[in-house]
Design an enzyme around this catalytic site. Structure first.
Site, PDB file in Angstrom:
ATOM      1  N   CYS A 161      11.433  -8.837  -2.696  1.00 29.80           N
ATOM      2  CA  CYS A 161      12.652  -8.105  -2.327  1.00 29.80           C
ATOM      3  C   CYS A 161      13.763  -8.216  -3.369  1.00 29.80           C
ATOM      4  O   CYS A 161      14.807  -7.555  -3.227  1.00 29.80           O
ATOM      5  CB  CYS A 161      13.164  -8.589  -0.979  1.00 29.80           C
ATOM      6  SG  CYS A 161      11.905  -8.575   0.306  1.00 29.80           S
ATOM      7  N   HIS A 300      22.230  -9.215   1.917  1.00 35.45           N
ATOM      8  CA  HIS A 300      20.799  -8.916   1.979  1.00 35.45           C
ATOM      9  C   HIS A 300      20.450  -8.481   3.408  1.00 35.45           C
ATOM     10  O   HIS A 300      19.720  -7.507   3.593  1.00 35.45           O
ATOM     11  CB  HIS A 300      19.981 -10.124   1.552  1.00 35.45           C
ATOM     12  CG  HIS A 300      18.523  -9.880   1.459  1.00 35.45           C
ATOM     13  ND1 HIS A 300      17.970  -8.917   0.631  1.00 35.45           N
ATOM     14  CD2 HIS A 300      17.470 -10.460   2.102  1.00 35.45           C
ATOM     15  CE1 HIS A 300      16.656  -8.918   0.758  1.00 35.45           C
ATOM     16  NE2 HIS A 300      16.327  -9.840   1.647  1.00 35.45           N
ATOM     17  N   GLU A 311      21.716 -16.725   5.434  1.00 36.31           N
ATOM     18  CA  GLU A 311      22.627 -16.000   4.556  1.00 36.31           C
ATOM     19  C   GLU A 311      24.073 -16.172   4.999  1.00 36.31           C
ATOM     20  O   GLU A 311      24.974 -16.294   4.150  1.00 36.31           O
ATOM     21  CB  GLU A 311      22.269 -14.519   4.499  1.00 36.31           C
ATOM     22  CG  GLU A 311      23.110 -13.766   3.480  1.00 36.31           C
ATOM     23  CD  GLU A 311      22.639 -12.353   3.214  1.00 36.31           C
ATOM     24  OE1 GLU A 311      23.147 -11.747   2.255  1.00 36.31           O
ATOM     25  OE2 GLU A 311      21.764 -11.858   3.944  1.00 36.31           O
ATOM     26  N   LYS A 330      21.179  -2.239   5.363  1.00 37.01           N
ATOM     27  CA  LYS A 330      19.783  -2.046   5.776  1.00 37.01           C
ATOM     28  C   LYS A 330      19.676  -1.533   7.210  1.00 37.01           C
ATOM     29  O   LYS A 330      18.657  -0.954   7.593  1.00 37.01           O
ATOM     30  CB  LYS A 330      18.988  -3.338   5.630  1.00 37.01           C
ATOM     31  CG  LYS A 330      18.658  -3.729   4.198  1.00 37.01           C
ATOM     32  CD  LYS A 330      17.816  -4.997   4.171  1.00 37.01           C
ATOM     33  CE  LYS A 330      17.403  -5.375   2.751  1.00 37.01           C
ATOM     34  NZ  LYS A 330      18.535  -5.888   1.951  1.00 37.01           N
ATOM     35  N   HIS A 335      14.764  -1.485   5.036  1.00 43.18           N
ATOM     36  CA  HIS A 335      14.524  -2.456   3.962  1.00 43.18           C
ATOM     37  C   HIS A 335      13.552  -1.839   2.959  1.00 43.18           C
ATOM     38  O   HIS A 335      12.371  -1.672   3.246  1.00 43.18           O
ATOM     39  CB  HIS A 335      13.948  -3.735   4.554  1.00 43.18           C
ATOM     40  CG  HIS A 335      13.921  -4.890   3.602  1.00 43.18           C
ATOM     41  ND1 HIS A 335      14.170  -4.758   2.249  1.00 43.18           N
ATOM     42  CD2 HIS A 335      13.681  -6.218   3.805  1.00 43.18           C
ATOM     43  CE1 HIS A 335      14.070  -5.934   1.667  1.00 43.18           C
ATOM     44  NE2 HIS A 335      13.780  -6.835   2.595  1.00 43.18           N
ATOM     45  N   PHE A 394      11.241 -13.116  -0.419  1.00 42.43           N
ATOM     46  CA  PHE A 394      10.131 -14.015  -0.142  1.00 42.43           C
ATOM     47  C   PHE A 394       9.666 -14.598  -1.474  1.00 42.43           C
ATOM     48  O   PHE A 394       9.670 -13.917  -2.510  1.00 42.43           O
ATOM     49  CB  PHE A 394       8.979 -13.259   0.517  1.00 42.43           C
ATOM     50  CG  PHE A 394       9.149 -13.039   1.995  1.00 42.43           C
ATOM     51  CD1 PHE A 394      10.224 -13.547   2.696  1.00 42.43           C
ATOM     52  CD2 PHE A 394       8.201 -12.304   2.703  1.00 42.43           C
ATOM     53  CE1 PHE A 394      10.370 -13.360   4.058  1.00 42.43           C
ATOM     54  CE2 PHE A 394       8.340 -12.096   4.074  1.00 42.43           C
ATOM     55  CZ  PHE A 394       9.421 -12.621   4.745  1.00 42.43           C
TER      56      PHE A 394
END
Length: 406
Positions: A161, A300, A311, A330, A335, A394
């Protein structure tokens, strides 16, 4: 240090084609998320997704189209918009001083899935002769290099990502180091196929479809958040050294001022707040800014239970509790995995240009509100000089990008 300007923007997402279309939809809180039927034969439950619906390269001859995976066609569309806005001729005037840096998570996943379907169902078994060049992670960047004659360097980043955000940051350093004068940067992703969606669903991080309000399925930072919604699309930016842009009379849209990259080295899928803080602090140092000078953070914000909580902790640690306005776009465009960082940076630049912060949609009540100043009451007017966009992947890769007013 060499100043780097952003002179062109391009975007393609479920919200439509164009960087202005993206900004308009985000300001209005309009969602591109819809319901998809899934595939009972493969065990794929109905799911929410943010799908691009505009035609891709409708005039391209079929023989030429055979070379492209869907994510590469999207890359061409977004890049064409950014290149045109920058006012550059169709091909780079000095190809040896023009570069491309492009990010994708799975590249041609649709073409890879099609090859397996052909192998197991066709008689005799066969795969498309262009499968390899469709699937490879550098295919979109290669097509862009050929179209615009970008010969200085090609960076192909596949870092989950964080892919396109990292590609943009590495291109910033490439320009600062004198390797090129102009760079076409961004990312593209097209994984709304059965195999990819099934993988995300099996992992347990994809939100169950809200059958009553599919467009509200993705709820970053909300108490009801249950996971991410996959999206597809592409986003592109043209970066130039200020000297090169001035020499040709280009108008800067914003300045790409800072890039921070860190690695958690903790877990493949569980984020680490300390690693995210390191990326944000590195970007601030690179930009020569203090936390108090950042007026907006595009989070994010994937809407996973753990990801959003970590986050919120990291943003509060880097800036102070509720010290900076935050939103997660998002919720509206989904995403885009490897392309997410580029699309969200375009959204951040648009917020800077318009002096209007997009809302964090679908937040009913947030247990994280004590840490984050979430923009939940519609678009927020602002006097904005600097903003940050975060992409956390990830594998533990964290990228933060800082843009300032031109």
């Amino acid at each position: 240090m060499t100043d780097v300007w952003i002179t062109g923007l391009g975007a393609l997402s479920a919200l439509g084609a164009g960087a202005d279309t993206l900004a308009d939809a985000l300001q209005a809180g309009r969602s591109g998320v819809t319901a998809h039927p899934g595939s009972p034969a493969h065990g794929l439950r109905p799911f929410a997704a943010a799908q691009v619906t505009v035609p891709l390269a409708p005039g391209m001859p079929p023989a030429q189209r055979n070379l492209y995976d869907r994510h590469s066609l999207m890359a061409l569309e977004a890049a064409a918009e950014a290149w045109a806005q920058a006012g550059l001729p169709a091909t780079a005037p000095q190809p040896e001083r023009a570069a491309v840096a492009w990010g994708t998570g799975l590249g041609g996943s649709a073409s890879l899935e099609a090859s397996y379907q052909q192998m197991f169902t066709a008689q005799p078994p066969r795969v498309h002769p262009y499968t390899v060049v469709r699937v490879m992670a550098n295919s979109a960047g290669s097509h862009l290099a050929m179209r615009h004659q970008l010969r200085a360097a090609q960076l192909a980043v596949s870092n989950a990502c964080a892919s396109s955000a990292q590609a943009i940051g590495e291109a910033l350093w490439l320009l600062r180091n004198g390797r090129a004068d102009v760079a076409l940067v961004g990312g593209s992703e097209a994984m709304l196929n059965t195999g990819s969606a099934l993988g995300w669903q099996a992992m347990g991080v994809m939100a169950p479809l809200d059958a009553d309000q599919p467009e509200h399925t993705c709820r970053p930072f909300d108490e009801r958040r249950r996971g991410l919604v996959l999206g597809e699309g592409a986003a592109a930016l043209v970066l130039e050294t200020a000297e090169h842009a001035r020499a040709r009379g280009a108008v800067p849209l914003a300045r790409l001022a800072g890039y921070g990259h860190s690695v958690d080295a903790v877990h493949l899928s569980r984020p680490d707040a300390a690693g995210q803080v390191r990326a944000m602090q590195a970007a601030l140092r690179d930009a020569g800014l203090s936390p108090a000078e950042i007026g907006y953070v595009n989070a994010h914000g994937t809407a996973t239970e753990v990801g959003d909580a970590v986050e919120a902790e990291s943003v509060a640690a880097a800036f102070g509790a509720r010290a900076v306005p935050v939103s997660a776009t998002k919720a509206l465009h989904g995403h885009l995995i490897g392309a997410g960082g580029a699309l969200e940076l375009v959204a951040t630049v648009q917020a800077l240009r318009r002096q209007c912060l997009p809302p964090s949609a679908h937040v009913h009540d947030s247990p994280l509100a004590a840490q984050l100043d979430l923009i939940t009451d519609g678009a927020r007017p602002a006097t904005l000089r600097a903003a940050m966009s975060n992409s956390f992947a990830f594998g533990g890769s964290n990228v933060s990008l800082v843009v300032t007013a031109a």
